[in-house]
Scaffold this motif. Structure first.
Motif, PDB file in Angstrom:
ATOM      1  N   LYS A   1      58.676 -42.793  15.254  1.00  0.00           N
ATOM      2  CA  LYS A   1      57.712 -42.625  16.338  1.00  0.00           C
ATOM      3  C   LYS A   1      56.873 -41.372  16.120  1.00  0.00           C
ATOM      4  CE  LYS A   1      59.076 -46.296  18.504  1.00  0.00           C
ATOM      5  NZ  LYS A   1      58.221 -47.496  18.574  1.00  0.00           N
TER       6      LYS A   1
ATOM      7  N   CYS B   1      54.644 -37.915  16.939  1.00  0.00           N
ATOM      8  CA  CYS B   1      54.934 -36.628  17.587  1.00  0.00           C
ATOM      9  C   CYS B   1      54.582 -36.695  19.075  1.00  0.00           C
ATOM     10  CB  CYS B   1      54.130 -35.535  16.893  1.00  0.00           C
ATOM     11  SG  CYS B   1      54.423 -33.884  17.529  1.00  0.00           S
ATOM     12  N   CYS B   2      55.512 -36.250  19.934  1.00  0.00           N
ATOM     13  CA  CYS B   2      55.276 -36.298  21.381  1.00  0.00           C
ATOM     14  C   CYS B   2      54.473 -35.074  21.840  1.00  0.00           C
ATOM     15  CB  CYS B   2      56.599 -36.377  22.133  1.00  0.00           C
ATOM     16  SG  CYS B   2      57.596 -34.877  22.041  1.00  0.00           S
ATOM     17  N   GLU B   3      53.990 -35.117  23.076  1.00  0.00           N
ATOM     18  CA  GLU B   3      53.158 -34.033  23.607  1.00  0.00           C
ATOM     19  C   GLU B   3      53.936 -32.722  23.691  1.00  0.00           C
ATOM     20  OE1 GLU B   3      49.896 -33.710  24.402  1.00  0.00           O
ATOM     21  OE2 GLU B   3      49.664 -35.661  23.428  1.00  0.00           O
TER      22      GLU B   3
ATOM     23  N   ASN C   1      62.534 -37.647  21.614  1.00  0.00           N
ATOM     24  CA  ASN C   1      61.478 -38.580  22.018  1.00  0.00           C
ATOM     25  C   ASN C   1      60.482 -38.889  20.905  1.00  0.00           C
ATOM     26  OD1 ASN C   1      62.517 -38.622  24.671  1.00  0.00           O
ATOM     27  ND2 ASN C   1      61.492 -36.682  25.095  1.00  0.00           N
ATOM     28  N   CYS C   2      60.674 -38.330  19.711  1.00  0.00           N
ATOM     29  CA  CYS C   2      59.690 -38.547  18.651  1.00  0.00           C
ATOM     30  C   CYS C   2      60.305 -38.264  17.289  1.00  0.00           C
ATOM     31  CB  CYS C   2      58.460 -37.659  18.876  1.00  0.00           C
ATOM     32  SG  CYS C   2      58.761 -35.877  18.708  1.00  0.00           S
TER      33      CYS C   2
ATOM     34  N   ALA D   1      52.447 -44.675  21.076  1.00  0.00           N
ATOM     35  CA  ALA D   1      53.494 -43.941  20.349  1.00  0.00           C
ATOM     36  C   ALA D   1      53.657 -44.452  18.918  1.00  0.00           C
ATOM     37  CB  ALA D   1      54.815 -44.053  21.100  1.00  0.00           C
TER      38      ALA D   1
END
Length: 790
Positions: free
Chosen positions: A127, A129-131, A154-155, A300
């Motif tokens: 996935k 990269c998350c914020e 999450n990522c 995502a």
């Protein structure tokens, strides 16, 4: 010692136990994508909030949860877990078992994972990269500032770095990196978003960048490597950059000289390049899109998304996608890409690092050995890619997703089947756009895109991918299914494996497998009307099919219509030289001398002697090498209209015809072609004569190519709709690579839906040969079930 009495890997906060008389205890076995997606921390926090005691742990089947508390809180826990799981999780099943309450049970804990045989848990795809992580790498006061390998639960990478299940750090390519004190603390805290994020690291303990020359000599390290890479790209150099699942070949997409230099060095004269943009605002300067398409671009999964191109030579070199009205855009999906583009502030060509048709390269030694003459430098890092995975390619048609290449972000694609596959079953797919499908337990798994199996490197990638899934799932196939073409590499492999292992080998016709792949995506077993249009696949009569209509279910099919066969002059040579197919259609009605008198643009560059020689070959091949392929008909028309003379990449004709048709989509339609169906055969010669008559438009209609292309595809849509109306009670399947043509698919689906005829969606399964393996698997597991009942 039972799990509930084992020492915990983390001391949980104590919760207030409910009165002893009202206590209940349950065990939940949760399957699906439930590892590496923040599932156990979610369970921990939810249990803590509801005052439940117990434990949870990973194992090879999924996640086990033991819960103790009041019945109302237990019911609320199960409802919340199943209805609103973590964003990256997917729950396939929850099995519940009642247990005896444990006296004085307090607190909730996450205990050590357990390995077991017969893995069933679905491996998560990588996935973007998350914020939260993105904000950290931008923050000068954060310890992850400018760190290109920042990630959390999450990522980040999953499939590309996993070696075995359960998904724990020792079973990944991060095993060699020892956590520093701060990372270890975050990794062990269930309330931290980095709890058991297996790739977690920081500049003090994780992977590092190295910039090298094309032959591997170090130039710079860490931050300096990134800065030097930026400088090279700014001056027009070509750099191989290691991403999540392999290397990209990267250059400044606004620098025409750099783009053309990459084309020249890679010997890729026409096939479009994908372009990575720093953000959505930059993407909107290069393409037009619907709101659904922009959302897909930003999802995502961060796929390469095909969008309507804006011609802007000052921002993008025309060499990026010559003569094509579509542009493949994608956004940064790793911290490294974000850092790179934040400094450059210009779009980048980012195309898979490989030789034409071969798998993506995952190690710098592969760049040095195969592409040293293509690149000016290599930006490498020391986190090994255990499982190569290319970028996914997708598009939206009437705001519905169509996956063209199933890879990073979407793959492995695991479908949960309510029934059970009793014996491990392997489907080996097709020769081109190969993928593998695995059936075991309740899982149907489609591997990431492997590629075209025309080289030893590609065949090694095929066996490496098979080894990966065999290792992850302790998978040993007892049934193997392949295409019927005897010379396909996967067919040869299946035949040899079945002989060596004394297991069952079956075969499924290519175009039937296309239809089955859509049925598998929908888990549909009833009868359908399938239109299977592609380039080529071996038919029952040993000729090359590709314009087939079948009444089909999971047990078999009946071919009820097809395109009138046309000759392939020189057989395989005609696929690369579509002038031969065009001439074969002309020879059906004209002599070589009469063809010369037609004054067609496509003929003007051909000598009379060449036409005469091809005519003699045609007279020999017309009864020997034929095809009913609609893909080849697209090739012939693109050639006739002067849009191409040779096929430089697969699907080129369809893209060129679609682009021409789109340019006149809003103009009046002076042309209308028909494709008669006579005794189950669509009369190609009748259609071809209409097209030749319409060539007179070129004298007074500037957009004559587009008008003919549009009328041609409208004609195909009409023909499909007409035949489908005779079977209005059946769901329709539109499959095969030809249906990647947005114009054709959009107009066909609209006609069918106007009559309220059901059209089965392929969902995330490619309609091209990338979905063939899943179709083969869907047939074979039902064949096994049928045989078991007899």
């Amino acid at each position: 010692m039972p799990p509930s009495q084992r020492p915990s890997a983390h001391s949980a906060a104590q919760t207030q136990a409910a009165p002893q008389a009202s206590l209940h205890r349950v065990k939940l076995l949760v399957t699906g994508i439930v590892q590496g997606v923040g599932f156990r921390p979610f369970v921990y926090r939810l249990a803590h909030e509801l005052g439940l005691s117990g434990l949870t742990f990973n194992h090879s089947l999924g996640v086990t949860i033991e819960l103790q508390g009041a019945s109302a809180q237990l019911a609320q826990f199960i409802a919340t877990l199943t209805q609103t799981p973590p964003p990256l999780a997917r729950i396939d099943s929850v099995t519940q078992e009642t247990m005896a309450p444990i006296p004085n049970s307090q607190g909730f804990e996450i205990i050590q994972s357990q390995a077991s045989e017969g893995a069933q848990v679905a491996v998560s795809a990588d996935k973007s990269c998350c914020e939260d992580c993105l904000n950290e790498i931008k923050d000068p006061h954060n310890r992850h500032f400018r760190y290109p390998f920042t990630n959390c639960t999450n990522c980040g990478p999953r499939y590309t770095l996993i070696n075995a299940l359960p998904y724990d750090r020792p079973n990944t390519s991060m095993a060699k990196f020892s956590l520093c004190e701060q990372c270890a603390e975050a990794y062990a805290d269930p309330l931290n978003r980095r709890y058991h994020a297996q790739p977690v690291s920081c500049p003090n303990c994780g992977p590092q960048l190295t910039l090298t020359t094309p032959n591997g000599q170090a130039i710079a390290h860490s931050d300096a490597a990134l800065d030097r890479c930026v400088a090279l790209l700014q001056q027009g150099d070509i750099v191989a950059i290691k991403g999540l699942g392999g290397f990209h070949l990267v250059c400044d997409a606004s620098n025409h000289q750099a783009v053309m230099r990459l084309r020249d060095r890679k010997q890729r004269p026409a096939k479009p390049f994908a372009v990575m943009c720093s953000d959505l605002n930059m993407a909107k300067t290069l393409a037009k899109a619907s709101e659904a398409e922009w959302q897909l671009l930003c999802s995502a999964e961060r796929p390469i998304t095909l969008l309507e191109r804006i011609d802007n030579p000052s921002l993008l070199s025309p060499g990026v996608a010559p003569d094509i009205d579509r542009l493949g855009l994608f956004l940064p999906y790793t911290p490294l890409h974000h850092l790179l583009l934040a400094q450059l502030q210009r779009p980048l060509v980012a195309t898979s690092a490989n030789r034409s048709g071969e798998p993506i390269i995952t190690e710098s030694v592969g760049i040095q050995n195969q592409l040293a003459g293509v690149v000016d430098a290599i930006l490498d890092h020391d986190r090994a890619i255990l499982n190569g995975c290319d970028d996914s390619v997708v598009q939206m048609i009437d705001d519905e997703l169509q996956v063209i290449r199933l890879a990073r972000g979407y793959a492995p694609l695991t479908l949960h089947w309510q029934d059970s596959v009793k014996e491990h079953t392997l489907a080996v797919g097709a020769q081109q756009k190969n993928s593998l499908a695995f059936g075991f337990g309740h899982n149907l798994v489609l591997s990431p895109h492997i590629g075209d199996l025309f080289s030893l490197e590609a065949e090694h990638y095929f066996t490496d991918t098979l080894a990966t899934f065999s290792r992850l799932y302790q998978f040993t196939p007892r049934y193997v299914v392949s295409d019927r073409h005897p010379d396909y590499a996967p067919t040869r492999w299946a035949r040899d494996y079945a002989a060596e292992q004394a297991c069952h080998h079956s075969q499924v016709q290519h175009h039937y497998a296309h239809i089955l792949s859509v049925m598998a995506a929908q888990q549909y077993t009833g009868k359908v009307l399938g239109f299977s249009f592609d380039g080529t696949g071996l038919g029952d009569d040993k000729q090359l099919w590709g314009g087939e209509v079948m009444l089909a279910d999971v047990y078999g099919y009946r071919r009820i219509a097809h395109l009138q066969p046309m000759a392939l002059i020189g057989h395989e040579q005609a696929i690369n030289d579509p002038r031969r197919i065009m001439l074969a259609l002309l020879f059906e009605q004209y002599s070589p001398e009469a063809i010369a008198a037609l004054n067609l643009p496509a003929i003007q560059g051909m000598s009379p002697l060449l036409i005469q020689n091809l005519y003699q070959l045609w007279r020999k091949d017309v009864a020997i090498h034929q095809t009913s392929s609609i893909g080849r008909l697209f090739d012939a028309l693109a050639c006739l209209l002067g849009l191409m003379t040779r096929t430089q990449f697969e699907g080129q004709a369809g893209m060129l015809l679609e682009g021409a048709a789109n340019r006149v989509a809003n103009e009046p339609a002076p042309l209308r072609f028909t494709l008669p169906l006579v005794e189950g055969v669509w009369q190609t010669d009748h259609l071809w004569q209409q097209i030749l008559n319409a060539m007179s438009l070129r004298d007074n209609a500037p957009q004559w190519q587009g008008l003919i292309a549009r009328a041609f595809m409208d004609c195909l849509a009409d023909a499909i709709d007409s035949l489908a109306s005779e079977h209005a009670h059946l769901p329709v399947v539109l499959t095969g690579g030809v249906f990647q043509n947005r114009y054709l698919l959009k107009h066909t689906q609209r006609r069918l839906k106007q009559r309220n005829q059901q059209v089965l969606s392929p969902k995330q399964v490619p309609v091209n040969d990338g979905g063939i393996a899943l179709g083969q698997l869907w047939h074979e597991i039902h064949r096994q079930r049928s045989a078991a009942k007899q």
